[in-house]
Design a protein around this motif. Structure first.
Motif, PDB file in Angstrom:
ATOM      1  N   ALA A  17      43.077  18.983  35.933  1.00 33.76           N
ATOM      2  CA  ALA A  17      42.143  19.922  35.286  1.00 33.76           C
ATOM      3  C   ALA A  17      41.544  20.861  36.334  1.00 33.76           C
ATOM      4  O   ALA A  17      41.519  22.084  36.156  1.00 33.76           O
ATOM      5  N   VAL A  18      41.083  20.275  37.451  1.00 32.48           N
ATOM      6  CA  VAL A  18      40.512  21.110  38.514  1.00 32.48           C
ATOM      7  C   VAL A  18      41.567  22.066  39.057  1.00 32.48           C
ATOM      8  O   VAL A  18      41.320  23.251  39.283  1.00 32.48           O
ATOM      9  N   GLY A  19      42.794  21.536  39.213  1.00 33.12           N
ATOM     10  CA  GLY A  19      43.904  22.369  39.700  1.00 33.12           C
ATOM     11  C   GLY A  19      44.141  23.553  38.786  1.00 33.12           C
ATOM     12  O   GLY A  19      44.243  24.685  39.240  1.00 33.12           O
ATOM     13  N   LEU A  20      44.191  23.303  37.486  1.00 39.33           N
ATOM     14  CA  LEU A  20      44.407  24.382  36.517  1.00 39.33           C
ATOM     15  C   LEU A  20      43.309  25.431  36.637  1.00 39.33           C
ATOM     16  O   LEU A  20      43.576  26.625  36.630  1.00 39.33           O
ATOM     17  N   LEU A  21      42.080  24.945  36.743  1.00 39.32           N
ATOM     18  CA  LEU A  21      40.923  25.843  36.810  1.00 39.32           C
ATOM     19  C   LEU A  21      41.029  26.783  37.998  1.00 39.32           C
ATOM     20  O   LEU A  21      40.828  27.990  37.878  1.00 39.32           O
ATOM     21  N   TYR A  22      41.403  26.216  39.170  1.00 39.97           N
ATOM     22  CA  TYR A  22      41.426  27.044  40.369  1.00 39.97           C
ATOM     23  C   TYR A  22      42.720  27.827  40.521  1.00 39.97           C
ATOM     24  O   TYR A  22      42.791  28.773  41.310  1.00 39.97           O
ATOM     25  N   ALA A  23      43.750  27.425  39.769  1.00 33.84           N
ATOM     26  CA  ALA A  23      44.989  28.211  39.803  1.00 33.84           C
ATOM     27  C   ALA A  23      44.876  29.387  38.840  1.00 33.84           C
ATOM     28  O   ALA A  23      45.544  30.398  38.987  1.00 33.84           O
ATOM     29  N   LEU A  24      43.992  29.240  37.851  1.00 29.37           N
ATOM     30  CA  LEU A  24      43.834  30.223  36.778  1.00 29.37           C
ATOM     31  C   LEU A  24      43.604  31.666  37.244  1.00 29.37           C
ATOM     32  O   LEU A  24      44.231  32.585  36.701  1.00 29.37           O
ATOM     33  N   PRO A  25      42.745  31.917  38.243  1.00 28.30           N
ATOM     34  CA  PRO A  25      42.465  33.314  38.618  1.00 28.30           C
ATOM     35  C   PRO A  25      43.723  34.116  38.945  1.00 28.30           C
ATOM     36  O   PRO A  25      43.728  35.333  38.804  1.00 28.30           O
ATOM     37  N   ASN A  26      44.798  33.426  39.366  1.00 26.16           N
ATOM     38  CA  ASN A  26      46.012  34.151  39.729  1.00 26.16           C
ATOM     39  C   ASN A  26      46.697  34.800  38.538  1.00 26.16           C
ATOM     40  O   ASN A  26      47.568  35.630  38.692  1.00 26.16           O
ATOM     41  N   LEU A 114      32.369  29.881  39.793  1.00 24.36           N
ATOM     42  CA  LEU A 114      32.855  28.611  40.342  1.00 24.36           C
ATOM     43  C   LEU A 114      33.573  28.848  41.667  1.00 24.36           C
ATOM     44  O   LEU A 114      34.264  27.983  42.173  1.00 24.36           O
ATOM     45  N   SER A 115      33.431  30.040  42.199  1.00 23.24           N
ATOM     46  CA  SER A 115      34.151  30.559  43.370  1.00 23.24           C
ATOM     47  C   SER A 115      35.651  30.296  43.293  1.00 23.24           C
ATOM     48  O   SER A 115      36.285  29.930  44.268  1.00 23.24           O
ATOM     49  N   ALA A 116      36.180  30.479  42.075  1.00 24.34           N
ATOM     50  CA  ALA A 116      37.628  30.423  41.904  1.00 24.34           C
ATOM     51  C   ALA A 116      38.177  31.824  42.086  1.00 24.34           C
ATOM     52  O   ALA A 116      37.779  32.745  41.385  1.00 24.34           O
ATOM     53  N   GLN A 117      39.049  31.997  43.082  1.00 26.47           N
ATOM     54  CA  GLN A 117      39.598  33.318  43.380  1.00 26.47           C
ATOM     55  C   GLN A 117      41.115  33.230  43.448  1.00 26.47           C
ATOM     56  O   GLN A 117      41.653  32.176  43.755  1.00 26.47           O
ATOM     57  N   PRO A 118      41.773  34.349  43.194  1.00 22.97           N
ATOM     58  CA  PRO A 118      43.229  34.322  43.352  1.00 22.97           C
ATOM     59  C   PRO A 118      43.605  34.219  44.821  1.00 22.97           C
ATOM     60  O   PRO A 118      42.789  34.477  45.691  1.00 22.97           O
ATOM     61  N   MET A 119      44.866  33.862  45.081  1.00 29.05           N
ATOM     62  CA  MET A 119      45.353  33.819  46.463  1.00 29.05           C
ATOM     63  C   MET A 119      45.273  35.211  47.069  1.00 29.05           C
ATOM     64  O   MET A 119      45.385  36.205  46.362  1.00 29.05           O
ATOM     65  N   TYR A 120      45.116  35.254  48.373  1.00 29.36           N
ATOM     66  CA  TYR A 120      45.102  36.541  49.055  1.00 29.36           C
ATOM     67  C   TYR A 120      46.552  36.923  49.355  1.00 29.36           C
ATOM     68  O   TYR A 120      47.277  36.152  49.967  1.00 29.36           O
ATOM     69  N   LEU A 121      46.953  38.091  48.886  1.00 27.21           N
ATOM     70  CA  LEU A 121      48.342  38.491  49.090  1.00 27.21           C
ATOM     71  C   LEU A 121      48.528  39.098  50.477  1.00 27.21           C
ATOM     72  O   LEU A 121      47.741  39.935  50.897  1.00 27.21           O
ATOM     73  N   GLY A 122      49.553  38.678  51.168  1.00 21.15           N
ATOM     74  CA  GLY A 122      49.853  39.224  52.489  1.00 21.15           C
ATOM     75  C   GLY A 122      50.301  40.666  52.388  1.00 21.15           C
ATOM     76  O   GLY A 122      50.651  41.149  51.316  1.00 21.15           O
ATOM     77  N   LEU A 123      50.304  41.349  53.521  1.00 13.69           N
ATOM     78  CA  LEU A 123      50.652  42.765  53.518  1.00 13.69           C
ATOM     79  C   LEU A 123      52.089  43.003  53.065  1.00 13.69           C
ATOM     80  O   LEU A 123      52.395  44.056  52.520  1.00 13.69           O
ATOM     81  N   ASP A 124      52.968  42.023  53.303  1.00 11.23           N
ATOM     82  CA  ASP A 124      54.354  42.237  52.879  1.00 11.23           C
ATOM     83  C   ASP A 124      54.460  42.280  51.354  1.00 11.23           C
ATOM     84  O   ASP A 124      55.446  42.741  50.815  1.00 11.23           O
ATOM     85  N   LEU A 125      53.440  41.796  50.668  1.00 13.56           N
ATOM     86  CA  LEU A 125      53.470  41.806  49.214  1.00 13.56           C
ATOM     87  C   LEU A 125      52.626  42.921  48.597  1.00 13.56           C
ATOM     88  O   LEU A 125      52.819  43.287  47.455  1.00 13.56           O
ATOM     89  N   ARG A 126      51.669  43.436  49.325  1.00  6.03           N
ATOM     90  CA  ARG A 126      50.818  44.453  48.718  1.00  6.03           C
ATOM     91  C   ARG A 126      50.914  45.809  49.407  1.00  6.03           C
ATOM     92  O   ARG A 126      50.381  46.792  48.924  1.00  6.03           O
ATOM     93  N   GLY A 127      51.605  45.870  50.534  1.00  6.80           N
ATOM     94  CA  GLY A 127      51.696  47.129  51.277  1.00  6.80           C
ATOM     95  C   GLY A 127      50.473  47.319  52.153  1.00  6.80           C
ATOM     96  O   GLY A 127      49.383  46.846  51.822  1.00  6.80           O
ATOM     97  N   GLY A 128      50.663  48.002  53.265  1.00  4.89           N
ATOM     98  CA  GLY A 128      49.548  48.230  54.180  1.00  4.89           C
ATOM     99  C   GLY A 128      50.001  48.163  55.622  1.00  4.89           C
ATOM    100  O   GLY A 128      51.190  48.108  55.906  1.00  4.89           O
ATOM    101  N   VAL A 129      49.032  48.183  56.527  1.00  5.37           N
ATOM    102  CA  VAL A 129      49.359  48.169  57.952  1.00  5.37           C
ATOM    103  C   VAL A 129      48.779  46.940  58.625  1.00  5.37           C
ATOM    104  O   VAL A 129      47.679  46.490  58.281  1.00  5.37           O
ATOM    105  N   HIS A 130      49.507  46.450  59.577  1.00  5.57           N
ATOM    106  CA  HIS A 130      49.053  45.321  60.392  1.00  5.57           C
ATOM    107  C   HIS A 130      49.148  45.757  61.847  1.00  5.57           C
ATOM    108  O   HIS A 130      50.176  46.267  62.270  1.00  5.57           O
ATOM    109  N   PHE A 131      48.057  45.610  62.568  1.00  2.76           N
ATOM    110  CA  PHE A 131      48.075  45.927  64.002  1.00  2.76           C
ATOM    111  C   PHE A 131      47.718  44.681  64.789  1.00  2.76           C
ATOM    112  O   PHE A 131      46.861  43.898  64.376  1.00  2.76           O
TER     113      PHE A 131
END
Lengths: 617, 309
Positions: A17-26, A114-131
């Motif tokens: 149940a907790v897993g579902l709750l925190y996976a939900l934001p995605n 509940l501080s449930a947030q989606p995963m943070y997507l890396g730059l290879d998935l969302r586009g952008g620059v990495h230095f």
């Protein structure tokens, strides 16, 4: 046999149940949004109304305006409205605010609470620059030694110790003496005065000399300070780019990672990261009225017109007392007598000299701190991009000189501790503590990012479905149970990754998929063992029991060895290897839970508590 | 329903043949690594890679020409995937502001392209970072091996630990050999794949060892060869099943995952095939070769009940 106590069922249900709750934001996706923040202070509550008025005036439809911590967030229904809103907002709010385009997670409020947030997507998935930037720590050390060199010369002269020459190489200073007696005298005297330096007697070109090094503690302190100051500077500069959710992090001893999601113009980003900034201390002019001067344009002699942050004009003397190059340190705190917010400034020896000369006859007058920044601006001239450097000068503080100032002094008359903190930050962050170079740069275009997500997701789903199909056909009822565990496993992996806010990258997706392929191993081991027990003529119930009991040791051993490998990868790997290790270890732990405890629970429910003649395995 | 019959294949009778075969494979791989070397990606070598997409087909010769004309003498241009997608590689230069090369290449292409150019990816890696990465990568591998050696020696027996580590090294060297022969690009994700493979291969080996240990304890008679043979046969269905599910996933990643994880899945596919083979033949043969016997694996009376669920 084959019964689970109630608490185990409850535990499994609770974890899932907790897993579902925190996976939900995605699942909610993202809203196109604009993020508005003030350069120095948290935004005021009144700003929300102002933003609304601007948008309404231009007939731009928006979902809602949210006040969150230090920033405002305007959510839109589509990117078209979002892009239309940028210019009017920038014009209306002025340069004090950072207006940044953003993709805000559309997670409902009750989940965010509940501080449930989606995963943070890396730059290879969302586009952008990495230095990846490398700080030249050697230069930071040199700077400190340079500063001390002047001081030591003065000190030796004051102590009437004769020296012949001071020279230096990259890490050390060498002071030569006419004889060993002078050297020993100097060693004792300098040793008590400069406690953060180490002095060791050496022979240099055949004459007695002292080698001056920084002590280990001072060296560490210098490097820590250079790192901190460079990060602060970068943060200020990244602010200029109006990027939401930038990542600025220390990596290792002397490297800084800067990630700018959504940024396309890398040339501009690089220029701004390399922008130069500085400070000037000037006396406030006693002649003329600034407002009048601004209107008429008639400057009194030896003055210059400046503007304060709020835009009001101020007349300063043309002569610069001191620049920020002489500032060694600036810290915020509270003045002792008045207990009001203050900034404590430390100058180097030369700066102290200049300051005390300038303030000796000017006690009671006002002194201003001017912040100067030179940043590149791109214009379009006849269809071509032309880059010119625009210098902006702003008075960030005006304070009364209470007494003659020297090496250490304080600036008071600040409105709040927050303002004091910002001023000290600006004083320090005006310039870099040590030069930096870009040693790695990666840019991912937005179309590639979308493609990566699509392909990664598709291949993961199809791989998953193949495994599920295979298990169901081969192990029948038991296979279906294993599939339930597999689904629960994916939910748990996503939940844990969301909880720890791990960055999801493409290799990460591959890692999750691979974990799915490997996670069935535990169930295969158990089921094969059950079949074996059945073949050996045991009853179904006994076979289930023995299958789980016997397979457990094997599963534990094999998973622990894999886990050791994953932990080592995390400890010694870097970048994508680290990300991969995280997903792998999470996957191992969750699969142990779902594949052993989870399937056992379901199988106990199906087959436990009754006489069974045969098993569908 | 269909399922594996209990097999009674005498695997160990041919163990010398297979061992010899593996030794040859490993030697071949090492020779390939020494002579051809790995085709290291930019992560390891440093340099600049620019990937662009043209809205129509532009001949590579034209792209090269314009790059050469603007001072990028060493630039290589190749098509990736389609004729409209072009990848340009520039070796790391020692002078100039290296980090600007990507932007310069892009502006040259935009200025002289025979069509609209869209940026897909720019990567610049300084030479120092690549060198460190190679060192970090090998160190990570080395430390992992040592940690596993210690764990298996502690949980099982030192001879099995050596067998497990050699078997996994065998898989990794052969996979590296395949990369050296095919000259597929070896990048960071491939390194991650190798390390995952290490975990997988060990997993496989441990399962077989676990059964060998159990059989030594339970079977009253039988030579070590017979005991090991029984263990391999008993775990064969599991070994094949698990490898099959992993291969299914990998095939899906290979065909649908896109270019970034393409080599990742190649490395794992090769590795899983060899890993399965080595856990059947190499790991157990090595245990026999090192002289494992019943006495080595008899339980110490006390520590047996600690691994129940």
């Amino acid at each position: 046999m084959n019964r689970y106590p109630l608490w185990k069922y409850l535990l499994i249900v609770a974890v899932i149940a907790v897993g579902l709750l925190y996976a939900l934001p995605n699942l909610y996706g993202e809203d196109p949004a604009i993020q508005i923040s003030h350069r120095d202070t948290p935004v005021s509550a009144a700003l929300g109304g102002e933003i609304g008025t601007v948008l309404d005036k231009d007939h731009i439809r928006y979902k809602r305006i949210e006040h969150e911590g230090d920033t405002y967030l305007v959510r839109f229904y589509d990117t078209e409205q979002q892009l239309k809103a940028i210019e009017p907002l920038k014009t209306a709010l002025g340069s004090r605010y950072v207006v940044a385009v953003n993709l805000a997670p559309a997670t409902p409020k009750w989940l965010r609470d509940l501080s449930a947030q989606p995963m943070y997507l890396g730059l290879d998935l969302r586009g952008g620059v990495h230095f990846l930037l490398q700080i030249d720590m050697g230069a930071a050390v040199e700077q400190v030694l340079d500063r001390d060199e002047t001081g030591m010369r003065r000190f030796l002269m004051a102590q009437q110790i004769r020296y012949t020459e001071v020279s230096r190489d990259k890490e050390a200073l060498y002071i030569r003496f006419p004889d060993a007696t002078q050297r020993d005298k100097a060693e004792t005297a300098l040793g008590t005065e400069y406690t953060d330096l180490t002095f060791s007697p050496v022979q240099r070109d055949g004459v007695p000399a002292l080698a001056v090094h920084m002590s280990a503690a001072a060296l560490a302190e210098t490097q820590r300070y250079a790192m901190e100051q460079n990060i602060t500077t970068l943060r200020n500069r990244v602010n200029e780019l109006g990027v939401s959710e930038p990542v600025i992090q220390q990596q290792g001893k002397d490297r800084i990672v800067v990630e700018l999601p959504g940024v396309q113009d890398t040339a501009r980003a690089k220029d701004i990261l390399g922008a130069t900034a500085g400070l000037e201390f000037r006396l406030v002019s006693q002649q003329g009225n600034a407002a009048n001067v601004e209107r008429t344009g008639n400057l009194p002699p030896n003055t210059r017109l400046f503007h304060e942050r709020n835009g009001s004009p101020i007349l300063l003397q043309r002569h610069v007392i001191l620049t920020g190059d002489y500032v060694v340190n600036a810290a915020s705190g509270f003045a002792q007598q008045s207990n009001s917010p203050a900034v404590f400034i430390t100058l180097n020896a030369e700066g102290a000299h200049l300051m005390s000369d300038a303030t000796r006859n000017n006690v009671g007058r006002m002194m201003a701190v001017v912040y100067i920044e030179s940043k590149p601006v791109t214009h379009m001239v006849a269809g071509k991009k032309v880059v010119s450097h625009q210098k902006s000068e702003e008075v960030i503080n005006v304070a009364r000189i209470q007494e003659q100032l020297g090496k250490r002094f304080q600036i008071t008359g600040l409105d709040s501790p927050q303002q004091a903190r910002n001023l000290s930050l600006l004083l320090r962050a005006g310039s870099l503590a040590a030069p930096m170079t870009i040693i790695e740069e990666r840019t991912v275009g937005p179309s590639l990012g979308k493609e990566n997500i699509q392909q990664g997701f598709n291949s993961a789903v199809i791989g998953f479905l193949l495994v599920v199909l295979f298990m169901a056909v081969y192990y029948r009822i038991f296979g279906l149970v294993a599939n339930l565990a597999l689904i629960a496993n994916v939910v748990l992996i996503v939940a844990v990754m969301s909880m720890i806010q791990a960055t999801l990258t493409l290799p990460g997706i591959a890692g999750i998929t691979l974990t799915v392929g490997m996670a069935v191993d535990a169930n295969v081991l158990i089921f094969e063992r059950i079949r074996e027990e059945l073949r050996n003529g045991n009853t179904p119930q006994a076979s289930i029991h023995a299958g789980y009991e016997r397979a457990f040791g094997t599963i534990a051993d094999s998973n622990i060895t894999t886990l050791i490998a994953a932990v080592m990868l995390f400890a010694f790997g870097s970048g994508p290897v680290k990300g991969f290790a995280v997903t792998l270890s999470i996957g191992i732990v969750t699969s142990m839970f779902t594949a052993i405890m989870g399937t056992r629970a379901v199988i106990n429910l199906v087959y436990g508590r009754r006489r069974v003649k045969s098993l569908a395995i | 329903m269909f399922q594996f019959k209990q097999t009674h294949i005498n695997f160990m009778s041919k163990r010398h043949l297979w061992m010899a075969m593996s030794v040859i494979l490993v030697i071949l791989s090492i020779v390939a690594l020494a002579t051809r070397g790995l085709n290291f990606g930019i992560d390891f070598t440093g340099g600049t890679v620019v990937e662009v997409h043209y809205d129509k087909v532009v001949p590579l010769s034209k792209v090269r020409e314009s790059l050469h004309a603007h001072g990028f003498k060493d630039a290589q241009a190749t098509n990736i995937g389609t004729a409209q997608d072009v990848m340009i590689r520039v070796a790391p230069k020692l002078h100039e502001d290296r980090s600007k090369i990507g932007d310069q290449v892009l502006s040259v292409l935009q200025a002289s392209a025979g069509g609209q150019v869209v940026l897909r990816k720019v990567e610049f890696v300084g030479p120092v970072v690549g060198k460190e990465l190679r060192q970090d990568g090998s160190l990570a591998l080395l430390y992992t091996m040592i940690a596993i050696l210690v764990y298996v020696a502690f949980r099982f027996e030192y001879r099995l630990a050596i067998g497990a580590v050699i078997a996994s090294m065998h898989d990794i060297i052969v996979t590296l050999g395949v990369f050296a022969i095919t000259q597929y690009e070896f990048n960071l994700t491939v390194l991650a794949a190798l390390l995952a493979l290490l975990g997988y291969s060990l997993n496989d080996t441990i399962v077989v060892y676990d059964r060998i240990r159990e059989n030594f304890r339970r079977m009253r008679k039988g030579s070590p060869v017979e005991v090991v043979n029984t263990a391999v046969n008993q775990t064969l269905s599991r070994t094949v099943m698990t490898s099959l599910t992993v291969v299914l996933v990998l095939l899906s990643l290979f065909f649908l995952g896109g270019s970034v994880i393409h080599n990742f899945s190649v490395a794992l596919l090769v590795g899983v095939v060899f890993g399965t083979y080595s856990s059947v033949y190499i790991a157990s043969s090595l245990a026999l070769l090192l002289g494992i016997s019943k006495a080595d694996l008899m339980p110490v009376k006390k520590g047996e009940v600690d691994d129940r669920p």
